[in-house]
Motif scaffolding. Structure first.
Motif: not given
Ligand code: AMP
Ligand code: MG
Length: 337
Positions: A62-68, A122-126, A160-161
């Motif tokens: 699922x992660x390999x399919x859905x990860x953004x 999602x990157x941690x670069x806030x 983007x989804x």
């Protein structure tokens, strides 16, 4: 002689029964990191070791399919302009997310990624994007940018989804199914606050699921049969700038962290994917709107903690939720149909 033989057979049978009973109740655990969160899968009985391996593989798939953030995932490729078969696993998850967006009047919105990315969640670069920047980015958000062409899905440039609001719940359902297929009858899965139970607790009785408190420790305990117990909280992912806290659940109307007065909301129901999406949606709605929505639609029930320490509990959870001793003086409002 006959008596001894009989006695030995009875003893052997009893020993076998005992061993089988012990094996059926034997606990097996598997922990790993996936979908950006610690995962702990606990299963009981002789089928558990194989079931757990299958469940881990199901979560990783699922992660390999859905990860953004994994550039090779189906969702990431859709986000860079490729088409995606609507009937694929990712396509079906997107369709379910769009339905939940419509059902929640847009409180759950899987198209917010352009805004979410600007905050760096999602990157941690806030960073704190300006109001103008968010207004511009919101133009790229919205389900209208997703096109269905025959059996395919395609996004307009810039759109983007992100299925971060329901992915872990979906993965918990798929993992529970993998365990079931392997012959496991009893299991409890925890994917970073997305809990999914399978079957009954060994030894009988309901599962007792601890709900995390924002400051660590427990908010309380929810008793459940087979199903999902999913929590969204503003303490899960956040950063602070100049004394202000910014968290990862955005209000789709503003592109800013949803300030509805909610600290955490826990949703219970049969399906992890739905409970996950609804936990995010109820967070955005806040206590009044979520209560009205719940009454009107008969949707999944929740326990909600607000920033003044009050608790809101839907009536059918009231008898199954025990607030932690530390909060025994909290004001509890039971929401009735
Ligand atoms: P959860 O922890 O399940 O509430 O999901 C939060 C995640 O969902 C965030 O990290 C984002 O990836 C995504 N998200 C944030 N705001 C929303 C929203 N309003 N609707 C849908 N997904 C969202
Ligand atoms: Mg969610």
């Amino acid at each position: 002689m006959k008596k001894y033989v009989f006695g030995t057979v009875v003893l052997l049978a009893a020993a076998l029964l005992f061993l089988r009973h012990r094996e059926n109740g034997k606990r097996h655990e598997l922990s790993f990191f996936a979908m950006d969160t610690p995962v702990t899968l606990t299963a009981y009985g002789p089928a558990a070791p194989r079931g757990l391996r299958d469940a881990e593989e199901a979560v990783r798939k699922i992660e390999r399919e859905l990860s953004v953030t994994m550039p090779t995932s189906a969702v990431a490729r859709l986000n860079t302009g490729e088409t995606l078969p609507a009937a694929s696993a990712a396509g079906r998850a997107i369709t379910a997310a769009l339905e939940l967006c419509a059902e929640t009047d847009g409180a759950f919105d899987p198209t917010l990624y352009p805004a979410l990315r600007a905050w760096g969640f999602t990157t941690g670069e806030y960073r704190v994007p300006s109001r103008d920047e968010l207004t511009e980015l919101l133009k790229q958000c919205g389900v209208r940018h997703l096109r269905r062409e025959g059996g395919s899905l395609r996004l307009e440039a810039g759109a983007m989804i992100d299925l971060g609001g329901l992915g872990k719940g979906l993965a918990s359902d798929v993992a529970a199914q993998a365990l079931k297929d392997a012959g496991v009858e009893s299991a409890v899965l925890n994917l970073g606050g997305n809990v999914r139970t399978l079957g009954a607790r060994p030894g009988g009785g309901r599962w007792r699921i601890g709900v995390r408190a924002p400051e660590d420790g427990l908010l309380g305990v929810i008793e459940t049969d087979e199903g999902a117990v999913v929590t969204s909280g503003n303490y899960e992912r956040f950063f602070e700038r100049d004394g202000v806290r910014y968290w990862h659940i955005l209000d789709p109307k503003t592109g800013e962290p949803a300030r509805s007065g909610v600290v955490s909301v826990t949703v219970c129901g049969p399906n992890g994917e739905r409970c996950d999406a609804l936990s995010t949606a109820y967070f955005v709605m806040g206590p009044q709107k979520a209560a009205a929505f719940w009454k009107e639609r008969g949707s999944e029930s929740f326990v909600m903690l607000t920033d003044n320490g009050d608790l809101f509990v839907c009536e059918d959870l009231a008898g199954r939720f025990t607030v932690d001793q530390e909060r025994k003086n909290a004001k509890v409002t039971v929401i009735r149909r």
